[in-house]
Each structure stands twice: as C-alpha cells, then as structure tokens.
Design a protein around this motif. Structure first.
Motif, PDB file in Angstrom:
ATOM      1  N   ARG A 113     -26.757 -77.244  39.853  1.00 16.92           N
ATOM      2  CA  ARG A 113     -26.801 -77.111  38.393  1.00 16.92           C
ATOM      3  C   ARG A 113     -25.656 -77.831  37.680  1.00 16.92           C
ATOM      4  NH1 ARG A 113     -29.021 -71.394  36.060  1.00 16.92           N
ATOM      5  NH2 ARG A 113     -31.064 -71.379  37.087  1.00 16.92           N
ATOM      6  N   PRO A 114     -24.396 -77.676  38.149  1.00 16.04           N
ATOM      7  CA  PRO A 114     -23.307 -78.366  37.446  1.00 16.04           C
ATOM      8  C   PRO A 114     -23.417 -79.887  37.479  1.00 16.04           C
ATOM      9  CG  PRO A 114     -22.444 -76.623  38.872  1.00 16.04           C
ATOM     10  CD  PRO A 114     -23.887 -76.809  39.237  1.00 16.04           C
ATOM     11  N   ASP A 115     -24.186 -80.408  38.440  1.00 11.63           N
ATOM     12  CA  ASP A 115     -24.317 -81.861  38.589  1.00 11.63           C
ATOM     13  C   ASP A 115     -25.481 -82.450  37.785  1.00 11.63           C
ATOM     14  OD1 ASP A 115     -22.186 -81.784  40.362  1.00 11.63           O
ATOM     15  OD2 ASP A 115     -23.493 -81.554  42.120  1.00 11.63           O
ATOM     16  N   ALA A 142     -32.000 -68.080  38.106  1.00 11.84           N
ATOM     17  CA  ALA A 142     -30.810 -68.112  38.953  1.00 11.84           C
ATOM     18  C   ALA A 142     -31.010 -69.061  40.125  1.00 11.84           C
ATOM     19  CB  ALA A 142     -30.487 -66.707  39.459  1.00 11.84           C
ATOM     20  N   GLU A 143     -30.041 -69.925  40.376  1.00  9.74           N
ATOM     21  CA  GLU A 143     -30.129 -70.857  41.491  1.00  9.74           C
ATOM     22  C   GLU A 143     -30.140 -70.093  42.812  1.00  9.74           C
ATOM     23  OE1 GLU A 143     -26.593 -73.348  41.434  1.00  9.74           O
ATOM     24  OE2 GLU A 143     -25.540 -71.752  40.378  1.00  9.74           O
ATOM     25  N   LEU A 160     -33.445 -76.379  30.704  1.00  9.14           N
ATOM     26  CA  LEU A 160     -33.714 -77.794  30.914  1.00  9.14           C
ATOM     27  C   LEU A 160     -33.783 -78.536  29.591  1.00  9.14           C
ATOM     28  CD1 LEU A 160     -34.366 -80.152  32.748  1.00  9.14           C
ATOM     29  CD2 LEU A 160     -36.754 -79.411  32.785  1.00  9.14           C
ATOM     30  N   ASN A 161     -34.429 -77.943  28.612  1.00 10.21           N
ATOM     31  CA  ASN A 161     -34.530 -78.573  27.302  1.00 10.21           C
ATOM     32  C   ASN A 161     -33.139 -78.809  26.705  1.00 10.21           C
ATOM     33  OD1 ASN A 161     -36.265 -79.441  25.012  1.00 10.21           O
ATOM     34  ND2 ASN A 161     -35.286 -77.734  23.951  1.00 10.21           N
ATOM     35  N   ASP A 162     -32.265 -77.816  26.815  1.00  8.66           N
ATOM     36  CA  ASP A 162     -30.907 -77.960  26.281  1.00  8.66           C
ATOM     37  C   ASP A 162     -30.147 -79.083  26.981  1.00  8.66           C
ATOM     38  OD1 ASP A 162     -31.381 -75.866  24.565  1.00  8.66           O
ATOM     39  OD2 ASP A 162     -30.289 -74.376  25.754  1.00  8.66           O
ATOM     40  N   LEU A 163     -30.304 -79.177  28.311  1.00  9.44           N
ATOM     41  CA  LEU A 163     -29.634 -80.241  29.052  1.00  9.44           C
ATOM     42  C   LEU A 163     -30.119 -81.624  28.627  1.00  9.44           C
ATOM     43  CD1 LEU A 163     -29.454 -78.970  32.754  1.00  9.44           C
ATOM     44  CD2 LEU A 163     -27.561 -79.284  31.159  1.00  9.44           C
ATOM     45  N   LEU A 164     -31.425 -81.758  28.444  1.00 14.25           N
ATOM     46  CA  LEU A 164     -31.993 -83.048  28.061  1.00 14.25           C
ATOM     47  C   LEU A 164     -31.555 -83.459  26.654  1.00 14.25           C
ATOM     48  CD1 LEU A 164     -35.568 -82.539  29.531  1.00 14.25           C
ATOM     49  CD2 LEU A 164     -33.816 -84.106  30.394  1.00 14.25           C
TER      50      LEU A 164
END
Length: 202
Positions: A113-115, A142-143, A160-164
C-alpha cells in the motif's frame, strides 16, 4: 517487494502450474480497453503472467511490450507469446511517454500500500499524453495474505479513487464485481480505468 519475499517465491516456484491453469480470458475488458486506443497502439503490460492477455492483444494487431517480475513466469509467457518478455518489477519502470496504453490485470494488487502512489506516478510517466491505464485489484479494507502466502493490498474503491486523484489521473472509472481467484475462494474484484491528462500547449 524483495526478490525472496513469499509472493515472488510463489510465482517463481509455481510458474508452470500457474501459467497452465484454466483461466478465462477477460475478453470483454480487453476489448473495451483496446477499442479505446488507436489502431496498432503501443501497449505495456505489467505482470503478464502466463501471457494470455498479451497474446490476445498481439492477435488484434497491437504493439505489446509484455513484462513480469518473475523470471520463471516470463519464460512461461514467452512460450505462448513467441516473443521476449521483459523481466522487470513495477518499481523499476523508468519509461517516459512511450505507451498509448498500460494493461495491469491482477498484478498491481501485490504492491504494498505505501508503494502504490509511487508506482502510479511511474505508470503515468510511462504513458503518452491522453494514454489509457487499466488495472484490477482484490477489493477490501485491510491488507493481508492469501493461503499461498501472497501479499494483497486489498484496497477499497474510495481508497483507490483518492490515490488516483492525488496522482493526477483523469477520467477515472471504477467498478466492483464478484468473481473468483487462483485460491478458489469467492473474490470481490475492483477494476479501474483512467487516463493521463493531456497537457496544454504553451
């Protein structure tokens, strides 16, 4: 991911069995992706596995560059595709505006996740302006790990949306569907499509 981590070890040691498994080609998703690209477009595949998706895209007249992080899996894919497969991990992607599209079906789900933000930035850099990016993940909150010891980031749609958005992607499309996986367990799949923004001429 270290070369000797359990996820990498699984694919290195189980490459032949994994590549030969009874897998349904995601043709509907492939066709939707290919139809959104120019004819003969250049496509980078991240995590080509046994090579089935790459073989299909090549058969449709596209210029495909298949890659996989596992040397043993790459050998299996080469047998099917009939062309070299680049052995390269996601964090080693250094291409700059080379591809019209990037296809990452069930591969980036192994990225810690951090990557993920850094990998998304590398993918965005590798695309031409307006280039298309497809990926799929196992949905969750949760991973964790599966019964084979493989790591999954199990990301949510909102996450995922926030990351993109943070990584500067445009025209983001997300959807969830029920399905299965190699472990034979019911799986909630999260699929995404997004474009690299077209920069304004100066």
């Amino acid at each position: 991911m270290a070369r000797d981590d359990p996820t990498s070890s699984f694919y290195d040691h189980s490459a032949a069995i994994y590549a030969a498994r009874d897998r349904s080609l995601p043709q509907r998703r492939l066709d939707a992706f290919l139809n959104a690209l120019p004819a003969g477009a250049s496509i980078l595949e991240l995590g080509c596995g046994g090579g089935q998706d790459a073989a299909y895209m090549i058969s449709q007249g596209f210029n495909v560059t298949p890659t996989d992080g596992s040397p043993e899996m790459a050998k299996q894919a080469e047998k099917l595709i009939g062309k070299p497969v680049i052995v390269r991990r996601f964090e080693e992607l250094e291409d700059d505006q080379l591809y019209d599209g990037i296809w990452a079906e069930a591969s980036l789900l192994h990225v810690r996740r951090p990557d993920l933000p850094g990998i998304f930035n590398r993918i965005r850099k590798a695309l031409k302006d307006g280039g298309l990016f497809h990926a799929s993940f196992k949905a969750g909150e949760a991973e964790g790990y599966d019964s084979f010891g493989r790591y999954y980031n199990y990301i949510s749609t909102d996450g995922l949306n926030d990351l993109l958005i943070s990584a500067g992607w445009k025209d983001i499309s997300l959807n969830e569907t029920d399905g299965g996986g190699y472990d034979g367990k019911p799986t909630r799949w999260l699929r995404m499509r997004a474009r690299r923004s077209i920069r304004s001429a100066t």
